[in-house]
Design an enzyme around this catalytic site. Structure first.
Site, short mmCIF file in Angstrom:
data_model
loop_
_atom_site.label_atom_id
_atom_site.label_comp_id
_atom_site.label_asym_id
_atom_site.label_seq_id
_atom_site.Cartn_x
_atom_site.Cartn_y
_atom_site.Cartn_z
CB SER A 34 -1.00 0.22 1.36
OG SER A 34 -0.13 -0.11 2.37
CB THR A 35 3.85 2.52 1.94
OG1 THR A 35 3.23 1.94 3.19
CG2 THR A 35 4.31 3.77 2.31
CG ASP A 88 4.89 -6.06 6.62
OD1 ASP A 88 4.00 -5.49 6.10
OD2 ASP A 88 5.49 -7.06 5.75
N GLY A 100 4.55 -9.06 3.97
CA GLY A 100 2.94 -9.04 4.34
C GLY A 100 2.27 -9.38 3.02
CD GLU A 107 8.37 -6.62 -1.17
OE1 GLU A 107 7.56 -6.25 -1.07
OE2 GLU A 107 8.67 -7.30 0.04
#
EC number: 5.3.1.6
Length: 225
Positions: A34-35, A88, A100, A107
């Site tokens: 989300s970020t 997270d 998460g 990543e």
């Protein structure tokens, strides 16, 4: 500010941080979640000022493409100036728990290729000791039970993440009840378990810069070398 507003604030701060360094041939590494999504949306403002991006997930790649930002395969680029992603959990040494969103392996690969890893997070992610957030581990499906037994030996309580298949076709075990006092050591220990692809500890390669959103504004945190 609520949590979404804090995420937007750190995304804008990350854009301001990298903007002076953008060149026509700059390729950025982009995280997942989300970020990171707020950052992708902010990045659209300057899409003509850099070459493109490498995404750490199919979801992020699609969001970049919607903003007409060129997306490259990591194997086709020689390196990345910045990797921007959320977390997270983060401790004061900028060692992280990530995964998460189940994109931890990609990543970690993209982060390893970046000169500077910028973590963007809101203040709820700041902890003194990692482990309240369950540690995600990407596992080859046939090794699930074996890996779970080995994780119990390390003091964890692994739970199979139902219905989750990673972009690599693997499964996720979330490990609860770990108090991670030595993140580098535990990252290495877990990665040595046969059947583990990688785990969500980013300690051997921690963030270089943390942009932490708080009610007082965005704080820039670096660990002195």
């Amino acid at each position: 500010m609520n949590q979404d507003e804090l995420k937007q604030a750190v995304a804008k701060a990350a854009l301001d941080y990298i903007k002076p360094h953008l060149q026509s041939d700059t390729i950025l590494g982009i995280g997942t979640g989300s970020t990171a999504n707020y950052f992708i949306d902010a990045l659209a403002e300057v899409r003509t000022q850099f070459e493109g991006a490498v995404a750490s997930s199919e979801a992020s790649a699609e969001r970049l493409k919607k903003h007409n930002i060129p997306v490259y395969e990591l194997n086709s680029v020689s390196g990345l100036e910045f990797y921007i992603d959320g977390a997270d959990e983060t401790n004061p040494r900028l060692e992280l728990i990530k995964g998460g969103g189940a994109a931890l392996t990609r990543e970690k690969i993209v982060a390893a290729n970046a000169k500077t890893f910028i973590c963007i997070a809101d203040e709820s992610k700041w902890v003194d000791v990692l482990g309240d957030f369950p540690l995600p581990i990407e596992v080859i499906p046939m090794a699930r039970s074996y890996v779970a037994r080995e994780l119990v030996k390390l003091g964890g309580d692994p739970v199979y993440r139902e219905g989750c298949v990673t972009d690599n076709g693997n499964i996720i075990l979330d490990v609860f009840n770990l108090r991670i006092l030595e993140p580098v050591k535990l990252e290495q220990q877990i990665n040595q378990i046969t059947g583990v692809v990688t785990n969500g500890l980013f300690a051997m390669r921690p963030a270089d810069v943390l942009l932490l959103g708080s009610q007082e504004g965005v704080k820039t945190i670096k660990v002195d070398a």
